[in-house]
Structures are given as structure tokens and as C-alpha cells.
Design a protein around this motif. Structure first.
Motif, short mmCIF file in Angstrom:
data_model
loop_
_atom_site.label_atom_id
_atom_site.label_comp_id
_atom_site.label_asym_id
_atom_site.label_seq_id
_atom_site.Cartn_x
_atom_site.Cartn_y
_atom_site.Cartn_z
N ASN A 252 0.83 -1.21 0.00
CA ASN A 252 0.00 0.00 0.00
C ASN A 252 0.86 1.26 0.00
OD1 ASN A 252 -2.38 -1.56 0.17
ND2 ASN A 252 -2.21 -1.67 2.41
N ARG A 253 1.97 1.20 0.74
CA ARG A 253 2.85 2.37 0.81
C ARG A 253 3.55 2.60 -0.54
NH1 ARG A 253 3.86 3.45 6.32
NH2 ARG A 253 2.21 2.47 7.55
N ALA B 299 1.13 4.34 -2.60
CA ALA B 299 0.93 5.72 -2.16
C ALA B 299 2.04 6.64 -2.67
CB ALA B 299 0.85 5.78 -0.64
#
Length: 341
Positions: free
Chosen positions: A43-44, A47
Motif C-alpha cells: 500500500n505504501r 501511495a
């Protein structure tokens, strides 16, 4: 768009390399068994980059699962990070290290060859130089490691040398890392070790954030300017960019090769140098205690990085102060690492 398979891509160096690959227009497939990392990293990565990786929760010991990934994706090259990596632990469970790191790599190389994929960037280590070579370390020095972990790196380098001699389609970069620290400047990804950190910087950041009371400094009587061990520290983003340079060289050269490259700053910093730089960057006091030397540690080592500069067009851009700043930004924003409260 070229597709790169990244083994161990949710780990510290792997995740930063995935970000740089995505930001430079590569398609990325990640294989990781998550034994020492967290799926939140994915997820990072999204992002930061605005892009997704194709992720497979697969162990390299599962050859059939690995083969199916190559069937489903048109892989152009592989960056191989996956492996057990703690020097101390490797002396306690050496057979697990040999089985995991060596068998997993052999499976990967077998599957690659069966799918006609031969461009390979290997995550090696300065530990391959052992403890008797003079400093700075140069790529042509003889290899010899003092730990089972380091010996797996030496053996895999030998696997690849032998593979290249037997089949000149292999096209290989052996990247010998020195001491990667820091974090992505976004503060979204960084080093998140399980349990007590094995490396200096996450130990310092955990003291700064209040998770540990003081830093243990192993050895205060080395023949160095302040008595503490001297190492060659490199920002993890610089290190990640070294993998891009290695891929570019492999893709562009008409004649296939196998070459080793030191990825380091070419200068050493002592433990107390790092502590002082971190205190300045974070405005936090780091209490420390001098402890007995650890078995196998040596007083000082650092890289000669000239070959990487000449042949890859790579050199470090980020200073020790920037390494400390970014490490603190990561830890202060993520006091529990990737564990979401």
C-alpha cells in the motif's frame, strides 16, 4: 514497458527499489514469503508511486508456484533480494540459511532459464570480502566470509559465475552492498526489523522513539579514531538507484557479462559518528552503553566504489545527515513500523 520480477520486494531494500522502478516506468512483479516483512508495504509503494505491483505470496522453495508466475508474466529481468539475512542468526541455524538461500536461488535460476530469462541482478554483500582483505575493498579481492549468511552470498556468486561460463546467455550484475540505512523521504517506507534490530540505524531510531532505553555499542576499543567500529553507510534510495543502473547496463550491452560492483560511499563512519549525526538530525539525545565486541566483527571496512562509477554511472548522492534525517522521519511517523494500530 519492461517487466521486472523482484524477489523479496516487500523488504527494506526491495521496497525502495520497487518504488524507483515504478517511477522510472517499469512494470513490477513482486514475489515474497513475508517471513520478515509486511504486506502493508504494498500500500505504501502505491501511495508513493501511484502505481501497483503484481504481488505473489510465494516462497522460492515452491518451484511450481514460481514457474506459474513466469507463465503468467512476460518477465524481462530479475532482481533477487529474497533470503534470510541476519549474520548472528545464521550461526545458530546455519542449515536453514543454506537451505533457504541456496535452494531458493537455484530454483529461481532454473525457472528463469526454462523461460529464457537471463538478465539477473543479485543482492550480494560486503560480507563476501571476509576479514583479512585490506581496505578499501575492491571487487577483484578474494572472497571469504566468516558467517553462514555471508557464505551463502559467496556461494551464490559462484553459482552465477559457473552458470555464465556454461551458458553465455546469462547476463549478471553482482551488487555488493555495504551498510544501507535511511528511508524514503516520504516517510512512508523504511526499515522495520522483527524483534531486536541487528543493524545500527534501526536500533538508534527505536531508542529515539522510546521503544528502547539505550543503544548498545559493541566494542569501544577498536583501533579507530574513537574506538568504535567504522562502516561504510549508504542511503537506501541511493542503493535502490544502483539497481536501476545495473538493469540499464544489462539491457544495453551487446556482449553478455557477469560483473561485481561495490555499492558504497567509499568512506567510513564510526558508530559514534552516526550517533552524533542522528542526534543533530532528530534533535534527540541517544544514550548509549559500550559493550564487549561481538565475535566476528572487524574494526573498519569501506568500499572502493570506482568501478560502479565508471561502468554503471552510479555514485552516492545523499549524505550521512540525510540518511539520519530520513530514518528519523520514517520512525517518528511509524513508531511501530508497519504494524497498524
Amino acid at each position: 514497458m519492461k517487466t521486472i520480477l523482484v524477489t523479496g520486494g516487500t523488504g527494506f531494500i526491495g521496497s525502495h527499489t520497487c518504488v524507483e522502478l515504478l517511477q522510472q516506468g517499469y512494470s513490477v512483479v513482486v514475489v515474497d514469503n513475508l517471513c520478515n516483512s509486511n504486506a502493508e508495504v504494498l500500500n505504501r509503494i502505491h501511495a508513493i508511486s501511484g502505481e501497483n505491483v503484481d504481488f505473489y505470496h510465494v516462497d522460492l522453495l515452491d518451484k511450481a508456484a514460481l514457474d506459474s508466475i513466469f507463465i503468467d508474466h512476460d518477465i524481462d529481468a530479475v532482481i533477487h533480494f529474497a533470503g534470510l539475512k541476519a549474520v548472528g542468526e545464521s550461526t545458530q541455524i546455519p542449515l536453514s540459511y543454506y537451505h533457504n538461500n541456496l535452494t531458493g536461488t537455484l530454483n529461481l535460476l532454473d525457472v528463469m532459464a526454462s523461460h529464457n530469462v537471463f538478465d539477473f541482478v543479485f543482492s550480494s554483500s560486503a560480507t563476501v570480502y571476509g576479514e583479512h582483505n585490506p581496505i578499501p575493498y575492491v571487487e577483484h579481492f578474494p572472497l571469504n566470509s566468516t558467517s553462514p549468511y555471508g557464505r551463502t552470498k559467496v556461494m551464490i556468486e559462484q553459482f552465477l559465475q559457473d552458470a555464465f561460463v556454461s551458458d553465455p546467455r546469462w547476463n549478471v550484475s553482482l551488487l555488493r552492498y555495504f551498510n544501507p540505512v535511511g528511508a524514503h523521504p516520504s516517510g512512508l517506507i523504511g526499515e522495520d526489523p522483527n524483534g531486536i534490530p541487528n543493524n545500527l540505524m534501526p536500533f538508534i531510531t527505536q531508542v529515539a522513539v522510546g521503544k528502547r532505553s539505550s543503544l548498545s555499542v559493541f566494542g569501544g576499543d577498536y583501533p579507530t579514531p574513537d574506538g568504535t567500529g567504522v562502516r561504510d553507510y549508504i542511503h537506501v534510495v541511493d542503493l535502490a538507484l544502483g539497481h536501476i543502473k545495473a538493469l540499464e547496463k544489462l539491457a544495453s550491452q551487446a556482449v553478455k557479462s557477469i560483473d561485481a560492483y561495490n555499492l558504497g560511499a567509499g568512506k567510513g563512519s564510526s558508530v559514534l559518528d552516526v550517533v552524533r549525526a542522528f542526534e543533530k538530525a532528530s534533535n534527540k539525545k541517544i544514550p548509549y552503553e559500550i559493550m564487549p565486541r561481538r565475535a566476528g566483527d572487524i574494526a573498519e571496512f569501506y568500499a572502493d566504489p570506482q568501478k560502479a562509477a565508471d561502468e554503471l554511472g552510479w555514485e552516492v548522492q545523499l549524505s550521512l545527515e540525510e540518511m539520519c534525517r530520513d530514518a528519523w522521519h520514517w520512525q517518528s511517523n511509524n513508531p511501530n513500523g508497519y504494524v497498524l494500530e
